[in-house]
Design an enzyme around this catalytic site. Structure first.
Site, PDB file in Angstrom:
ATOM      1  N   THR A  31       0.395  -1.563   0.039  1.00 40.50           N
ATOM      2  CA  THR A  31       0.107   0.354   0.548  1.00 40.50           C
ATOM      3  C   THR A  31       1.133   1.506   0.116  1.00 40.50           C
ATOM      4  OG1 THR A  31      -0.075   0.517   1.970  1.00 40.50           O
ATOM      5  CG2 THR A  31      -1.204  -1.204   1.332  1.00 40.50           C
ATOM      6  N   ASP A  55      -4.883   5.449   2.767  1.00 38.00           N
ATOM      7  CA  ASP A  55      -4.316   6.413   3.535  1.00 38.00           C
ATOM      8  C   ASP A  55      -5.033   5.721   5.052  1.00 38.00           C
ATOM      9  OD1 ASP A  55      -4.766   8.015   5.298  1.00 38.00           O
ATOM     10  OD2 ASP A  55      -6.501   9.612   4.160  1.00 38.00           O
ATOM     11  N   ASN A  82       3.248  -0.866   8.689  1.00 42.73           N
ATOM     12  CA  ASN A  82       4.346  -0.296   8.929  1.00 42.73           C
ATOM     13  C   ASN A  82       4.471   1.168   8.729  1.00 42.73           C
ATOM     14  OD1 ASN A  82       7.588   0.410   8.425  1.00 42.73           O
ATOM     15  ND2 ASN A  82       6.466   0.937   6.060  1.00 42.73           N
ATOM     16  N   SER A 133       7.254  -1.130  15.622  1.00 42.56           N
ATOM     17  CA  SER A 133       7.314   0.464  16.144  1.00 42.56           C
ATOM     18  C   SER A 133       8.405   0.831  16.454  1.00 42.56           C
ATOM     19  CB  SER A 133       7.311  -0.081  18.029  1.00 42.56           C
ATOM     20  OG  SER A 133       6.699   0.770  18.868  1.00 42.56           O
ATOM     21  N   TYR A 147       4.739  10.841  19.576  1.00 42.57           N
ATOM     22  CA  TYR A 147       5.074   9.785  18.277  1.00 42.57           C
ATOM     23  C   TYR A 147       4.821   8.742  19.543  1.00 42.57           C
ATOM     24  CZ  TYR A 147       8.240   7.391  16.060  1.00 42.57           C
ATOM     25  OH  TYR A 147       8.768   5.711  15.918  1.00 42.57           O
ATOM     26  N   LYS A 151       3.488   5.261  19.517  1.00 39.23           N
ATOM     27  CA  LYS A 151       4.024   4.057  19.850  1.00 39.23           C
ATOM     28  C   LYS A 151       3.705   2.774  20.969  1.00 39.23           C
ATOM     29  CE  LYS A 151       5.345   3.827  15.534  1.00 39.23           C
ATOM     30  NZ  LYS A 151       5.297   3.371  14.204  1.00 39.23           N
ATOM     31  N   THR A 182      16.422   6.245   6.436  1.00 41.09           N
ATOM     32  CA  THR A 182      15.253   6.017   6.667  1.00 41.09           C
ATOM     33  C   THR A 182      14.628   7.081   5.795  1.00 41.09           C
ATOM     34  OG1 THR A 182      14.218   5.704   7.676  1.00 41.09           O
ATOM     35  CG2 THR A 182      14.903   3.224   7.363  1.00 41.09           C
TER      36      THR A 182
END
Length: 275
Positions: A31, A55, A82, A133, A147, A151, A182
């Site tokens: 996705t 989304d 993810n 996570s 954030y 998590k 990343t």
């Protein structure tokens, strides 16, 4: 050949996982937010790559996409939750709208993805779920309170679900990568800085992040490979702590929490009801 379902495959770990799986001959239901993000891979791998736009703030769309993937591909062996992003700013700095979007994406979206997959995994007799996570699922750093809320929340949710679905031969792993190149940092959504926080830990972290002072010790390719390898482990590891920074920070946090708990032992026992 196995079939995987992965969210957030345009960049980062999702993209690396998708590329590695296709290269070794597996199928991937991927996705993305932008429909053209995987055009090159689609051209190279054809029908081994199934792509849908998703989304994670749209619960109805999550269910539709997951249902369609299982209908089109049959058995899906591993579902990887993810997709996520980071909201950066002290708790007082972020807006109500930013809070809602962070929770809707990282926490509620991940929960609903897992919920959508469970009926299919039960019906096929089992499978594997993988929730990405971070070290921030068990530790905290100034400016990442929202954030962390998502998590820490998703880790509690997943750890509980793992107990609920074990009788159905469904296993779950929580992946906790440390700082990795990343593009996570460039994808942060930031709140306007308040001058009141300039000379505080929040201000120190803000300056350090924007000056590039924080080490990024991990190899994204190695982390992606460790995730792939874990899917073949039985029983599945509940958590994968990936990175020297993750190991050091999570261990320090757990040791400190245990010490604080032990220091309150007498108090904890003192409130026991009388027999």
């Amino acid at each position: 050949m196995k079939t995987w379902f992965i969210t957030g495959t345009s960049t980062g770990f999702g993209r690396l996982l998708t590329e590695k799986l296709l290269q070794r001959g597996d199928r991937v239901a991927a996705t993305v937010r932008q429909p053209s993000a995987l055009d090159a891979l689609q051209a190279e791998y054809g029908d081994r790559l199934w792509v849908a736009v998703l989304d994670l703030t749209d619960t109805a769309a999550i269910r539709q996409v997951v249902d369609a993937a299982f209908a089109d591909l049959g058995r899906i062996d591993v579902v990887v939750s993810n997709a996520a992003y980071g909201l950066f700013g002290a708790a007082e700095e972020v807006t109500d709208e930013q809070i809602r979007h962070q929770i809707d994406t990282n926490l509620i979206g991940s929960m609903q993805l897992i919920r959508a997959a469970l009926p299919h995994l039960r019906a096929q007799g089992g499978g594997r779920l993988m929730q990405v996570s971070s070290a921030g699922g068990q530790t905290t750093y100034p400016n990442f309170s929202l954030y962390h809320a998502t998590k820490w929340g998703i880790e509690g949710f997943v750890e509980t679900v793992a107990k609920e679905v074990a009788p159905f031969n469904i296993e779950i792993t929580i992946v906790e990568p440390g700082a990795t190149p990343t593009g996570f940092g460039t994808g942060l959504v930031s709140a306007p800085a308040m001058p009141e926080y300039d000379q505080t830990p929040a201000g120190d972290v803000r300056r350090g992040l924007f000056n590039g002072d924080f080490p990024i010790p991990n190899d994204a390719d190695k982390i992606a490979q460790a995730m792939l390898d874990s899917a073949s482990q039985h029983p599945a590891p509940l958590r994968l702590a990936l990175g020297p920074d993750t190991y050091a920070d999570v261990r320090a946090a757990l040791v400190a929490r245990l010490a604080a708990l032990d220091a309150q032992q007498d108090l904890a026992l003192s409130v026991k009801a009388d027999a």
